[in-house]
Write a protein that holds these residues in place. Structure first.
Motif, PDB file in Angstrom:
ATOM      1  N   THR A 170       0.828  -1.205   0.000  1.00  7.11           N
ATOM      2  CA  THR A 170       0.000   0.000   0.000  1.00  7.11           C
ATOM      3  C   THR A 170       0.863   1.255   0.000  1.00  7.11           C
ATOM      4  N   SER A 171       2.045   1.172   0.602  1.00  9.69           N
ATOM      5  CA  SER A 171       2.968   2.310   0.638  1.00  9.69           C
ATOM      6  C   SER A 171       3.727   2.490  -0.671  1.00  9.69           C
ATOM      7  N   GLY A 172       3.570   1.536  -1.602  1.00  9.18           N
ATOM      8  CA  GLY A 172       4.191   1.684  -2.908  1.00  9.18           C
ATOM      9  C   GLY A 172       5.310   0.721  -3.216  1.00  9.18           C
ATOM     10  N   PHE A 173       5.702  -0.102  -2.251  1.00  9.70           N
ATOM     11  CA  PHE A 173       6.772  -1.069  -2.494  1.00  9.70           C
ATOM     12  C   PHE A 173       6.286  -2.218  -3.370  1.00  9.70           C
ATOM     13  N   ILE A 174       7.214  -2.840  -4.067  1.00 10.69           N
ATOM     14  CA  ILE A 174       6.980  -4.071  -4.809  1.00 10.69           C
ATOM     15  C   ILE A 174       7.504  -5.240  -3.979  1.00 10.69           C
ATOM     16  N   HIS A 175       6.724  -6.301  -3.863  1.00  3.36           N
ATOM     17  CA  HIS A 175       7.179  -7.501  -3.156  1.00  3.36           C
ATOM     18  C   HIS A 175       8.010  -8.351  -4.105  1.00  3.36           C
ATOM     19  N   GLU A 176       9.263  -8.585  -3.734  1.00  2.00           N
ATOM     20  CA  GLU A 176      10.143  -9.380  -4.602  1.00  2.00           C
ATOM     21  C   GLU A 176      10.221 -10.844  -4.189  1.00  2.00           C
ATOM     22  N   ALA A 177      10.261 -11.106  -2.898  1.00  2.00           N
ATOM     23  CA  ALA A 177      10.398 -12.499  -2.449  1.00  2.00           C
ATOM     24  C   ALA A 177      10.169 -12.588  -0.957  1.00  2.00           C
ATOM     25  N   THR A 178       9.805 -13.783  -0.515  1.00  2.00           N
ATOM     26  CA  THR A 178       9.800 -14.102   0.909  1.00  2.00           C
ATOM     27  C   THR A 178      10.633 -15.364   1.095  1.00  2.00           C
ATOM     28  N   GLU A 179      11.710 -15.244   1.836  1.00  2.18           N
ATOM     29  CA  GLU A 179      12.588 -16.383   2.115  1.00  2.18           C
ATOM     30  C   GLU A 179      12.270 -16.919   3.509  1.00  2.18           C
ATOM     31  N   VAL A 180      12.009 -18.195   3.594  1.00  2.00           N
ATOM     32  CA  VAL A 180      11.705 -18.828   4.872  1.00  2.00           C
ATOM     33  C   VAL A 180      12.923 -19.633   5.309  1.00  2.00           C
ATOM     34  N   LEU A 181      13.548 -19.185   6.368  1.00  2.00           N
ATOM     35  CA  LEU A 181      14.712 -19.877   6.903  1.00  2.00           C
ATOM     36  C   LEU A 181      14.248 -20.745   8.058  1.00  2.00           C
ATOM     37  N   SER A 182      14.308 -22.019   7.893  1.00  2.00           N
ATOM     38  CA  SER A 182      13.787 -22.956   8.880  1.00  2.00           C
ATOM     39  C   SER A 182      14.911 -23.493   9.751  1.00  2.00           C
ATOM     40  N   ALA A 183      14.775 -23.290  11.055  1.00  3.97           N
ATOM     41  CA  ALA A 183      15.763 -23.821  11.993  1.00  3.97           C
ATOM     42  C   ALA A 183      15.453 -25.293  12.232  1.00  3.97           C
ATOM     43  N   SER A 184      15.811 -26.119  11.250  1.00  2.00           N
ATOM     44  CA  SER A 184      15.403 -27.524  11.269  1.00  2.00           C
ATOM     45  C   SER A 184      16.351 -28.415  12.065  1.00  2.00           C
ATOM     46  N   ALA A 185      17.501 -27.884  12.466  1.00  2.00           N
ATOM     47  CA  ALA A 185      18.455 -28.687  13.228  1.00  2.00           C
ATOM     48  C   ALA A 185      17.954 -28.897  14.658  1.00  2.00           C
ATOM     49  N   PRO A 186      18.406 -29.954  15.331  1.00  2.00           N
ATOM     50  CA  PRO A 186      18.021 -30.150  16.733  1.00  2.00           C
ATOM     51  C   PRO A 186      18.424 -28.948  17.584  1.00  2.00           C
ATOM     52  N   ALA A 187      17.623 -28.644  18.590  1.00  2.00           N
ATOM     53  CA  ALA A 187      17.899 -27.520  19.488  1.00  2.00           C
ATOM     54  C   ALA A 187      18.221 -28.055  20.875  1.00  2.00           C
ATOM     55  N   THR A 188      19.292 -27.540  21.457  1.00  2.00           N
ATOM     56  CA  THR A 188      19.718 -27.953  22.788  1.00  2.00           C
ATOM     57  C   THR A 188      19.619 -26.767  23.738  1.00  2.00           C
ATOM     58  N   ILE A 189      19.143 -27.031  24.952  1.00  2.00           N
ATOM     59  CA  ILE A 189      19.123 -25.983  25.977  1.00  2.00           C
ATOM     60  C   ILE A 189      20.543 -25.840  26.505  1.00  2.00           C
ATOM     61  N   THR A 190      21.229 -24.857  26.025  1.00  2.00           N
ATOM     62  CA  THR A 190      22.627 -24.632  26.397  1.00  2.00           C
ATOM     63  C   THR A 190      22.727 -23.639  27.552  1.00  2.00           C
ATOM     64  N   ASP A 191      23.911 -23.561  28.147  1.00  2.00           N
ATOM     65  CA  ASP A 191      24.154 -22.554  29.181  1.00  2.00           C
ATOM     66  C   ASP A 191      23.975 -21.152  28.610  1.00  2.00           C
ATOM     67  N   GLN A 192      24.347 -20.984  27.344  1.00  2.00           N
ATOM     68  CA  GLN A 192      24.208 -19.687  26.701  1.00  2.00           C
ATOM     69  C   GLN A 192      22.741 -19.293  26.574  1.00  2.00           C
ATOM     70  N   PHE A 193      21.898 -20.245  26.145  1.00  2.00           N
ATOM     71  CA  PHE A 193      20.476 -19.946  26.029  1.00  2.00           C
ATOM     72  C   PHE A 193      19.880 -19.644  27.398  1.00  2.00           C
ATOM     73  N   LEU A 194      20.274 -20.418  28.402  1.00  2.00           N
ATOM     74  CA  LEU A 194      19.770 -20.184  29.753  1.00  2.00           C
ATOM     75  C   LEU A 194      20.142 -18.781  30.223  1.00  2.00           C
ATOM     76  N   ARG A 195      21.352 -18.352  29.927  1.00  2.00           N
ATOM     77  CA  ARG A 195      21.772 -17.006  30.310  1.00  2.00           C
ATOM     78  C   ARG A 195      20.918 -15.949  29.612  1.00  2.00           C
ATOM     79  N   ASN A 196      20.602 -16.207  28.365  1.00  2.00           N
ATOM     80  CA  ASN A 196      19.719 -15.314  27.615  1.00  2.00           C
ATOM     81  C   ASN A 196      18.396 -15.113  28.335  1.00  2.00           C
ATOM     82  N   VAL A 197      17.822 -16.224  28.812  1.00  2.00           N
ATOM     83  CA  VAL A 197      16.544 -16.167  29.503  1.00  2.00           C
ATOM     84  C   VAL A 197      16.702 -15.482  30.857  1.00  2.00           C
ATOM     85  N   GLU A 198      17.752 -15.827  31.585  1.00  2.00           N
ATOM     86  CA  GLU A 198      17.979 -15.238  32.904  1.00  2.00           C
ATOM     87  C   GLU A 198      18.122 -13.722  32.835  1.00  2.00           C
TER      88      GLU A 198
END
Length: 268
Positions: A170-198
């Motif tokens: 509506t603002s005048g832009f043209i849509h060129e593409a939508t890229e979907v990046l899927s985090a398909s690898a296994p996810a582990t609760i790491t100390d780093q992630f825990l620190r992020n939450v803390e």
């Protein structure tokens, strides 16, 4: 309301740019030393700094938080980071070849006004990339199970991809593409992630009820090292271009969705 001056004190402890997203930018933008780049809602400047180091481009940012701007200045004095938001981007018209935002659009109160300002500061032919998460991606976050209201809260905050497309078009832009990046690898609760939450380095944790946050954090601490084999979350990169004339187009391109399987680090 989230106080990002307070959040800036620990924001960089576990929050960095994504090399995969930088690579996606470079696949569509021919960066040189003369390329003018705008990071809308640049936070502490991690993406800007990575782009500047990689391509020596002219890197500018807009960030309302004084604390975040101060952190970006510590990374590089060469980056031009100014106070501003969706209501006013403090740069001249047609100043930039490329503009982007990473996990910012859910903080924007008026998308139409934001896209109007981004249209103004982009050069004719310039590219815009909105990096966000679809509601399906939000629902697939592995840590939702620890915080029962999190997914619903986030889907109220994040505009759906369709709404983003409609506002930009509506603002005048043209849509060129939508890229979907899927985090398909296994996810582990790491100390780093825990620190992020803390440290509540993701805004979503600052918006939770304190009892729910405490209970979820307690369970996360018990589950450090646990791996989840199926992870469907990731990022969506929505690409727009400013053409010489406003197109009047109100529909995204039917052939513009592309899926990728590489895991991606989260943004703000």
């Amino acid at each position: 309301m989230i106080n990002y001056n307070v959040a800036s004190k620990t924001y960089d402890h576990t929050r960095e740019h994504s090399d995969e997203i930088i690579a996606r930018f470079a696949s569509r933008v021919s960066f040189t030393a003369t390329t003018a780049i705008l990071d809308f809602g640049c936070g502490t400047g991690s993406y800007l700094n990575a782009l500047q180091l990689a391509f020596r481009s002219r890197c500018c940012g807009v960030e309302p938080s004084e604390g975040m701007r101060a952190r970006s200045a510590q990374k590089s004095r060469s980056m031009d980071v100014r106070p501003g938001d969706h209501r006013q981007i403090p740069f001249d018209a047609e100043a930039f070849d490329f503009a982007y935002m990473t996990d910012v659009i859910h903080h924007v109160a008026d998308m139409a006004l934001m896209f109007s300002e981004l249209w103004r500061v982009l050069k004719i032919g310039g590219l815009l990339c909105v990096v966000t998460e679809s509601h399906d991606q939000i629902q697939a976050r592995f840590y939702n199970r620890y915080f029962p209201s999190l997914a619903a809260n986030e889907k109220r905050r994040y505009p759906e991809v369709k709404a983003i497309l409609q506002s930009a078009l509506t603002s005048g832009f043209i849509h060129e593409a939508t890229e979907v990046l899927s985090a398909s690898a296994p996810a582990t609760i790491t100390d780093q992630f825990l620190r992020n939450v803390e440290e509540k380095n993701y805004s979503m944790f600052r918006l939770l009820d304190e009892r729910e946050y405490a209970d979820g954090l307690s369970q996360l601490r018990k589950d450090v090292g646990r791996t989840f084999e199926r992870v469907g979350a990731g990022d969506s990169l929505i690409w727009f271009r400013k053409l010489a004339q406003q197109s009047g187009c109100t529909e995204p391109r039917d052939d513009a969705s592309v899926a990728f399987g590489a895991p991606v680090a989260r943004g703000r």
